[in-house]
Motif scaffolding. Structure first.
Motif, PDB file in Angstrom:
ATOM      1  N   VAL A 254       0.832  -1.200   0.000  1.00 37.14           N
ATOM      2  CA  VAL A 254       0.000   0.000   0.000  1.00 37.14           C
ATOM      3  C   VAL A 254       0.871   1.256   0.000  1.00 37.14           C
ATOM      4  N   LEU A 255       1.929   1.263   0.781  1.00 39.50           N
ATOM      5  CA  LEU A 255       2.820   2.435   0.790  1.00 39.50           C
ATOM      6  C   LEU A 255       3.486   2.623  -0.566  1.00 39.50           C
ATOM      7  N   ARG A 256       3.832   1.507  -1.235  1.00 37.61           N
ATOM      8  CA  ARG A 256       4.406   1.624  -2.587  1.00 37.61           C
ATOM      9  C   ARG A 256       3.384   2.220  -3.551  1.00 37.61           C
ATOM     10  N   ARG A 257       2.121   1.762  -3.463  1.00 40.26           N
ATOM     11  CA  ARG A 257       1.076   2.283  -4.351  1.00 40.26           C
ATOM     12  C   ARG A 257       0.811   3.770  -4.089  1.00 40.26           C
ATOM     13  N   ILE A 258       0.836   4.174  -2.818  1.00 33.76           N
ATOM     14  CA  ILE A 258       0.654   5.590  -2.499  1.00 33.76           C
ATOM     15  C   ILE A 258       1.780   6.410  -3.118  1.00 33.76           C
ATOM     16  N   ALA A 259       3.010   5.907  -3.039  1.00 31.16           N
ATOM     17  CA  ALA A 259       4.159   6.613  -3.631  1.00 31.16           C
ATOM     18  C   ALA A 259       4.008   6.725  -5.143  1.00 31.16           C
ATOM     19  N   GLU A 260       3.514   5.662  -5.780  1.00 35.45           N
ATOM     20  CA  GLU A 260       3.313   5.685  -7.235  1.00 35.45           C
ATOM     21  C   GLU A 260       2.263   6.725  -7.630  1.00 35.45           C
ATOM     22  N   ILE A 261       1.149   6.749  -6.908  1.00 29.01           N
ATOM     23  CA  ILE A 261       0.074   7.700  -7.215  1.00 29.01           C
ATOM     24  C   ILE A 261       0.551   9.133  -6.962  1.00 29.01           C
ATOM     25  N   SER A 262       1.310   9.311  -5.890  1.00 24.88           N
ATOM     26  CA  SER A 262       1.880  10.618  -5.581  1.00 24.88           C
ATOM     27  C   SER A 262       2.740  11.114  -6.746  1.00 24.88           C
TER      28      SER A 262
ATOM     29  N   GLN B  50       2.688  10.036  -9.922  1.00 24.60           N
ATOM     30  CA  GLN B  50       1.876  10.187 -11.141  1.00 24.60           C
ATOM     31  C   GLN B  50       1.146  11.525 -11.180  1.00 24.60           C
ATOM     32  N   HIS B  51       0.666  11.981 -10.036  1.00 24.49           N
ATOM     33  CA  HIS B  51      -0.121  13.207  -9.986  1.00 24.49           C
ATOM     34  C   HIS B  51       0.718  14.435  -9.630  1.00 24.49           C
ATOM     35  N   GLY B  52       1.976  14.228  -9.285  1.00 23.70           N
ATOM     36  CA  GLY B  52       2.811  15.361  -8.881  1.00 23.70           C
ATOM     37  C   GLY B  52       2.332  16.000  -7.593  1.00 23.70           C
ATOM     38  N   VAL B  53       1.813  15.175  -6.692  1.00 19.28           N
ATOM     39  CA  VAL B  53       1.301  15.653  -5.402  1.00 19.28           C
ATOM     40  C   VAL B  53       2.049  14.910  -4.300  1.00 19.28           C
ATOM     41  N   ARG B  54       2.691  15.653  -3.418  1.00 15.62           N
ATOM     42  CA  ARG B  54       3.452  15.005  -2.340  1.00 15.62           C
ATOM     43  C   ARG B  54       2.524  14.430  -1.279  1.00 15.62           C
ATOM     44  N   VAL B  55       2.939  13.278  -0.729  1.00 18.52           N
ATOM     45  CA  VAL B  55       2.184  12.644   0.350  1.00 18.52           C
ATOM     46  C   VAL B  55       3.160  12.316   1.478  1.00 18.52           C
ATOM     47  N   ALA B  56       2.853  12.797   2.676  1.00 20.24           N
ATOM     48  CA  ALA B  56       3.650  12.462   3.862  1.00 20.24           C
ATOM     49  C   ALA B  56       2.892  11.373   4.618  1.00 20.24           C
ATOM     50  N   ASN B  57       3.498  10.211   4.767  1.00 28.07           N
ATOM     51  CA  ASN B  57       2.810   9.085   5.406  1.00 28.07           C
ATOM     52  C   ASN B  57       3.051   9.064   6.913  1.00 28.07           C
TER      53      ASN B  57
END
Length: 204
Positions: free
Chosen positions: A70-78, A80-87
């Motif tokens: 799930v963390l890998r998928r979140i990083a991929e989506i981040s 792809q969209h050029g939006v940073r995500v802090a987990n």
């Protein structure tokens, strides 16, 4: 005994962390150090506020075994969209609080952040989790419920709610995605609900 089991588990955790590239393993030596470690976790949201003017705090839950994928998928989506995500998350119970970072002053960023935020919930559901781990559905997530439940599921839940709250006094307008059987707006569903027809449920 229990203490030996905890020690063995801790040894395994340290080994696994080292095998997978942990930069540092720090163990509290006393209560003061333990309080400082907790302070670090509890200050995470405020710290993110120093690197982004705006962020969406998400709340999803997954089985703990799904955390790496799930963390890998979140990083991929981040990416792809050029939006940073802090987990930020509770690894022990699978509860995720990804912070989706954006700048509301930049046109389009808030919309992209909302898209990423919703995609994260889809990832949680796809891996056996839920759209909320501890903060509930409320009003913000009503549109995501159909990603987890069928119309029949939602109608059944609403029938139960109607049985206990026929006048719609308890949190009207919250939880369910559209006006359904009672309580959300004046009036009732048109026609007989399939569960009523089958003699399984009764609308009050």
């Amino acid at each position: 005994g229990p203490a030996a089991e905890v020690d063995a588990q801790f040894t395994d955790v340290k080994r696994l962390c080292r095998e997978h590239g942990a930069g540092e393993i720090r163990v509290a030596a006393d209560e003061a150090e333990r309080a400082l470690i907790w302070k670090g976790r509890k200050s995470a949201f405020a710290a993110v506020g120093r690197i982004s003017p705006d962020y969406i705090v998400q709340d999803g839950v997954i089985p703990r075994t799904a955390l790496p994928v799930v963390l890998r998928r979140i990083a991929e989506i981040s990416a792809q969209h050029g939006v940073r995500v802090a987990n930020v998350f509770h690894a022990g119970d699978g509860n995720l609080h990804p912070l989706v970072l954006f700048d509301d002053a930049v046109p389009g960023q808030a919309e992209r952040a909302e898209e990423v935020s919703g995609a994260i919930l889809d990832i949680c559901v796809a891996h056996g989790g839920s759209i909320t781990g501890e903060h509930g559905v409320g009003m913000d997530k009503v549109s995501y419920l159909p990603r987890m439940y069928s119309d029949d599921d939602l109608d059944t839940m609403q029938l139960l709610r109607c049985a206990f709250d026929p006048r719609g006094l308890a949190n009207p307008g919250k939880v369910f995605p559209t006006p359904r059987l009672c309580g959300e707006v004046p009036g009732r569903r048109r026609g007989v609900h399939p569960l009523q027809e089958a003699g399984i449920a009764e609308v009050f």
